[in-house]
Structure formats: C-alpha cells, structure tokens
Scaffold this motif. Structure first.
Motif, mmCIF file in Angstrom:
data_model
loop_
_atom_site.group_PDB
_atom_site.id
_atom_site.type_symbol
_atom_site.label_atom_id
_atom_site.label_comp_id
_atom_site.label_asym_id
_atom_site.label_seq_id
_atom_site.Cartn_x
_atom_site.Cartn_y
_atom_site.Cartn_z
ATOM 1 N N CYS A 1 1.464 0.506 -10.099
ATOM 2 C CA CYS A 1 0.372 0.681 -9.135
ATOM 3 C C CYS A 1 -0.915 0.140 -9.757
ATOM 4 N N GLN B 1 -2.367 2.585 -4.004
ATOM 5 C CA GLN B 1 -0.966 2.391 -3.619
ATOM 6 C C GLN B 1 -0.159 3.663 -3.826
ATOM 7 N N LYS C 1 0.853 -1.201 0.000
ATOM 8 C CA LYS C 1 0.000 0.000 0.000
ATOM 9 C C LYS C 1 0.880 1.240 0.000
#
Length: 489
Positions: free
Chosen positions: A338, A342, A313
């Motif tokens: 991503c 994130q 994350k």
C-alpha cells in the motif's frame, strides 16, 4: 480464533471469538434451467436489496444478444439465482469486517458491453519472453499468441470458438460447480461476456507459460462517480499428469482512472497434475479490483500461487483451495503493498480432507502510507480424515508510517489428531538492530531503510517462476517505494 488489529502507535487489540461464525452457504441450486430473461420477470417485491437488483438488471442489459454456448448459459443461469438471493456485503459480516465496499456500492456502476474499437494501445513490444492473450475491459480480444506452438490436444482460447465437443463436455462438467462464492463471484458469473478456456490433456506438459494480460481502458475521472465494470473469467482444466504455468497480469492505462475489475479464475487439477500460478496486480490507485481464485485439487496434484498486488483503491483477492485427494501439495505465497489511500485484502481458505496433505502459506505486506490498510484473513481447515497433514501459515507485516493499519486473522481449524500444523503473525516497523547493522558498516540511514524494505518484499518476488516477470515486478515495486519517499505521506 482471534482477530488481531494493529496500528503504528503500537496499539494491539485482541478480539476473541468464542464461536466462529459458520460460512453462509448459498441456497442449493435448482436443476431447473432459467433463461437470462427470467430475471426481470420475477416480482421485485421478493428481493430485499435494490442495489443488487439494479446491478443484475444492468448486467443483463450488457450481455450480447447472440446465443451463448451451453456451459456459459448454465453459468449465467446459476449465477442469476444466487445473485438475486444475496445482499450487498456490509461490515457487519465477519468476512467483510475490515473491508469497506461502499466505495463500489455508492458509485455509478456501468457494465462494459463491448471492447474498445481501437487496440493500438496494447503494448505489443513489451519486453517479455512470451506472447500474451489479451483481455481488454473484460473481453478476450485477438492475441499475439501463436496457438500452433502448443502441444497437441492443448486448447487455449474463447469458449465461444471452441469446436471440440469432447473438451466442451469436460468444461460443462466442472464449470461453476462451487458453493462458497460470494456476491462478487455471482456478479462475474452473470456478467462475463465470454469464458476463456485453458485445457491441458492427460500427461501433457506445456513448456511455456500461458500469459494472460488484463488491461482496463474505460474509466471515470479520478473523484467521479462513474465506475465501468468488467467481468473477465478464465477456466483452467488440467487432466491427469498434465502440467502448465499460468501468468495473470492486471494493469490499466497510464493515469488514475476509476473502474471496477471483477475477475474470476476457476481451476481444476486432476490426479498428478501441476499448475504454477503467478498473479500480478498493478491497476489504477483509484480503481476497485475484486478477484476470485477457486482451485480444486485431486490426489498427488500440486498448486503453487505467487501473488504481488500493489494497485487499486480497494483490492481484494479471495482464494479458495480444496484438496480432494491424498498426497496433495498447496503453496500460497503473497505480497501486498500500500503506497496510498488503499485497502489491500487477502481472504484465503484451504480445506484438507484427505491423508498426507501438504499446505504452506506465506503472506507479507508493507503499508507505506498513513491512510493505507492491509487485511489478511487466512483459514486452513484440517478435517477429520486428513491425517498426517503438514500445514503451515505465516503472515508478516511492515508498517512504515504513523496511523498505517493492518488487520490480520490467521486461523487454523484442526479436526484430525495426527498432524503437524503451525501458524504465526508478526507486525512491526523496521527494527533498530537491523538499521544499526547497516550504519555500523558505513551505510547511511536512508539507504539502509530502502534496502531493508525492498528485501522484505523480495522474498516473495523471487519466488515468481519466470525471470521476466520477476524483473517487471521488482522494477515496479522499487518505483512505487521511491515515490513514497519523494511524495507527501
């Protein structure tokens, strides 16, 4: 120097910085040796950041009670001093302006004090050409690697099991002698339960790569505040003329567990040495992944990094390379992806101090989610005596969704007057002309987009020096991109 922020709605923001802030140096370390027990003996009133103080206490409590080797104790002592004089980073600091670490700060951080009792989950049947050294929750466990196949004089293993006094002295000479680290560097130095040592003697060439597999097992449920913390640390010393390949792979158990991996790789490459470093990060999309890579290169040495990061994350990689001699070669090639909510962050710093240095950096990222964010802060500093330097830096970003964001800040500081240096940045969606080229040849739009997106990252993936790593990473990236097309944005 300018920071460039870009979102999919074609909004460009240029933020000129007339006077770039100087990096904050750590207070000079005292030579007085401190024991870990002295942390709690210092009056708490002298500390301004209670979060850091609580984390330091938790790290101390998680350490094994058995005596540590001298280099490891020295590392912990120095880290405790710097950690307790450092505040938790905020977005008011230039180096964290685009990176929000409150996700970690507001979690219930618990340093992991022992590895899991059962290791049956380790993927020993993994389709790889080489056996691995396994870290589980930050602890180096019994590996499938056969050390007897290593050349004479090479040592790969735990510092606590190192019996050679000569290698031990060499490790102690270089370990932890780095003043650019931030809070996360110090957290690892204090909390690392052991130190893995990779030692390559003078003139030795290690044919097969050293494969390091990091697996995170303990974790909180997705959305919970629980965040187990692991601090794996590796030290690599390649003596004059030595050569070795290092492969690092970070993964977790299947699922969306929440954990924090805080890793450090410290490397010293002596005169004429060469290291090929491959780094693959594919941890849980609910996890935090913070990594430091510190490299010191002596004259005529070569360091090559190829990185692919898709997990976490919050994922941040700090790379610091210092060229300590002439005719030194540094190549950094990175790809970030991503596919969810994130943040993928790369902060790199290359310092050239000697003549005829060579440095090339290519950074590419794809943001395929409307809540995704990529950050690139690349600094190349060519100092006064680094004449005849050849340094290049290029960052290219691909935004595939509305509101997808990337913040880039390429930075070239040149004090020498006889150099060849360049840098550039490009941010875009797929170009209509590229899609038209495919459609004009009978290829449908979806297939064309898929081919262009995959090939964008393949430029970096194809530079991984080992075919089995390339195949793993390509399959993983294709699977992630396919999931973004099937799932909700």
């Amino acid at each position: 120097m300018a920071a460039l922020a870009f979102t999919h709605q074609n909004l460009l923001q240029f933020t000129p910085i007339l006077t770039p802030p100087k990096p904050k140096l750590k207070p000079k370390r005292t030579k007085t040796k401190l024991s870990i027990q002295t942390i709690t003996a210092v009056p708490q009133a002298s500390f301004t950041d209670q979060y850091v103080l609580q984390l330091a206490d938790a790290l101390e409590d998680s350490l094994p009670s058995s005596p540590s080797s001298l280099p490891l104790q020295k590392l912990r002592d120095n880290s405790s001093v710097t950690l307790l004089s450092t505040e938790w980073p905020s977005r008011k600091e230039e180096s964290f302006r685009f990176t929000d670490t409150s996700f970690i700060k507001n979690s219930d951080k618990k340093p992991i004090s022992h590895p899991p009792k059962s290791l049956t989950f380790l993927d020993v049947s993994r389709d790889t050409q080489f056996k691995s050294f396994d870290f589980v929750d930050g602890f180096l466990v019994d590996s499938s690697f056969d050390s007897s196949k290593l050349p004479d004089g090479v040592y790969v293993g735990s510092l606590l099991k190192l019996s050679s006094e000569g290698i031990l002295n060499r490790v102690c000479e270089f370990l932890g002698d780095f003043e650019w680290g931030d809070l996360f560097w110090s957290v690892n130095g204090l909390g690392a339960p052991d130190l893995m040592v990779v030692y390559v003697p003078e003139g030795c060439r290690v044919e097969n790569p050293i494969y390091l597999k990091y697996t995170s097992v303990e974790g909180g449920d997705e959305g919970s505040k629980k965040m187990p913390l692991s601090n794996p640390r590796v030290f690599v010393l390649v003596e004059k003329g030595g050569e070795v390949g290092i492969v690092e792979e970070f993964a977790g158990k299947e699922g969306s567990e929440c954990y924090w991996t805080n890793s450090v790789l410290e490397m010293v490459i002596r005169e004429g040495g060469k290291v090929r470093h491959s780094y693959v990060q594919k941890q849980s999309l609910s996890a935090a992944h913070i990594k430091w890579t510190s490299v010191r290169q002596e004259s005529t040495s070569t360091y090559e990094l190829v990185e692919v990061s898709t997990g976490g994350k919050l994922s941040r990689h700090n790379v610091h390379v210092q060229q300590l001699g002439s005719d030194t070669v540094t190549e950094l090639t990175t790809f970030h992806l991503c596919v969810g909510d994130q943040t993928q962050d790369l902060h790199s710093r290359i310092v050239l101090d000697h003549p005829r240095g060579y440095s090339q950096q290519l950074h590419k990222c794809i943001v395929a989610h409307s809540s995704g964010q990529a950050v690139f802060d690349g600094n190349v500093k060519v100092n006064r005596y680094a004449q005849q330097t050849d340094a290049g830096q290029l960052t290219r970003s691909l935004l595939l969704e509305p509101r997808a964001t990337v913040n880039v800040k390429p930075n070239l500081q040149i004090m020498a007057d006889d150099v060849k240096c360049s840098h550039g940045a490009a941010i875009s969606d797929l170009e209509d002309s590229q899609l038209f080229y495919f459609q004009a040849r009978g290829i449908d739009l979806e297939t064309a987009r898929k081919a262009l997106v995959v090939s964008f990252g393949a430029e970096v993936i194809d530079r991984l020096p080992y075919s089995f790593v390339q195949k793993q990473v390509k399959d993983h990236v294709k699977e992630l991109l396919e999931s973004t097309r099937k799932g909700p944005s």
